[in-house]
Design a protein around this motif. Structure first.
Motif: not given
Length: 415
Positions: A161-169
């Motif tokens: 829950v405290d991890e920054m979300p990442k998405v493909p650029a």
């Protein structure tokens, strides 16, 4: 001392790494960062091991879960901050210059998704970590502050829950949905408050209905208990009266036997023959005829007097001396009225007189007996007074007879 965090000069937020600083800059457009020796808080809940980065966040966690025990592990996790550019950022720079990297690498590049900055700032002001707030906004579709908070509440126990979300650029959708205007925020807040108020009113109405049902149930139980108690009391009174009548019959029988024995003893001492029982029976109707010739009113009052004296004795049967003193005092009053009917001092009694109260007034049936003899309450109930023209010698004599019987008859009023 080496810096252990980066501090944003624009908003004062503490960041643990260069990556967080870059994410913060992208989300808030803040660019004034400096090394700081102030460590980022790491407060861990001892119940569920939930990490919190501020006192506000720990207080919010306590409100939601009820967990109150926290351990400060800030010094265990603190470490000097590295100012090296992260690899992802370096790859982005290289790709921009065209000096390194390939099209395949650009396709798998992961970046922080774009979110509504205004809502993000509101969530951070509420005490949520930036990573958690960003994650909530991203997965709630940047819909609203309420949707983001609901997502946080539903996923607060998620390990990431405290991890920054990442998405493909290349999948990063353009600009986020516009934030609500201040007027819309006020309207939304008013709607939330109205919804909460209605829910509270419904709950209060439900509780009131439950309380009313409980009151009705208790009332029915009390009425039933009272009915049973009254039935038992009526049965007890019936049995008591039956026992009194039986005891009176036995007492009269004993007295009659005693009188017969005394008559036989006197005849024996005088040398007379024993009386024939058959010859004595005809005399009974004569006595009954004499009794039937008495006026009805005195006979009725006499019965009431006898019942009054019997009640007095029953109410204080544990103290025979007190009962006997009351009877003697009443007999004295009646005797004074019979001997001196014109003397007002014998016909007027102050109810608050201590002697009168101790001997007669405080006993059940005492004042009622005197009222049967003709005494009346006057001057606001301060005195008992017997008017001269209401003195009935027959009633006074009947009262004296009943009092003498009550004093001398050992079976009078005995159960």
């Amino acid at each position: 001392m080496a810096g252990v965090s980066l501090k944003c000069g624009d908003c004062g937020a503490l960041l643990k790494s260069v990556e967080e600083a870059q994410e913060h800059a992208e989300l808030t457009s803040h660019s004034n960062f400096a090394e700081s020796t102030e460590a980022v808080l790491n407060i861990v809940c001892t119940t569920c091991s939930k990490p919190c980065r501020s006192k506000t966040e720990s207080d919010l966690h306590t409100k939601r879960t009820g967990h109150t025990e926290f351990v400060d592990k800030t010094m265990e996790t603190v470490k000097p901050i590295s100012l090296e550019a992260p690899k992802a950022a370096a790859m982005e720079i290289d790709n921009t210059d065209g000096s390194s990297g390939s099209g395949d690498a650009a396709e798998v590049e992961m970046v922080v998704p774009g979110v509504d900055k205004n809502i993000l700032e509101e969530l951070e002001a509420m005490g949520f970590p930036k990573a958690r707030a960003t994650r909530a906004l991203h997965y709630s579709g940047n819909a609203s502050l309420e949707a983001a908070v609901n997502w946080v509440v539903e996923h607060e126990n998620d390990p990431d829950v405290d991890e920054m979300p990442k998405v493909p650029a290349n999948s990063n959708s353009g600009p986020p949905k516009p934030a609500l205007t201040p007027e819309e925020v006020k309207i939304k807040a008013q709607e939330l408050r109205e919804r909460a108020r209605k829910k509270k009113e419904e709950e209060e109405k439900r509780m009131e209905r439950e309380r009313e049902k409980e009151r009705i149930r208790i009332g029915k139980e009390l009425l039933e208990a009272k009915r049973i108690e009254e039935d038992n009391e009526r049965k007890r009174i019936i049995l008591l009266r039956k026992a009194e009548k039986e005891e009176e019959r036995r007492a009269r029988e004993k007295i009659r036997q005693k009188v017969e024995e005394d008559k036989a003893e006197r005849r024996r001492k005088l040398g007379l023959p024993a009386e024939d029982p058959a010859a004595a029976k005809p005399s009974v109707p004569v006595v009954e005829e004499k009794k039937s010739s008495l006026p009805i009113r005195p006979a009725t009052k006499t019965e009431k007097m006898r019942e009054c004296l019997r009640s007095l004795k029953q109410a204080h049967k544990e103290d025979d001396a007190k009962v006997k003193r009351a009877f003697q005092t009443l007999l004295t009053y009646m005797g004074n009225v019979a001997k001196n009917p014109d003397e007002e001092k014998f016909r007027k009694i102050r109810l608050t007189n201590q002697t009168f109260q101790e001997r007669v007034g405080s006993l059940r049936g005492g004042i009622e007996f005197m009222e049967l003899c003709g005494f009346e309450k006057m001057e606001g109930g301060e005195f008992l007074f017997l008017p001269r023209d209401k003195i009935d010698p027959a009633v006074i004599n009947s009262a004296g007879t009943e009092l003498n019987s009550a004093i001398n008859n050992p079976f009078f009023g005995v159960l």
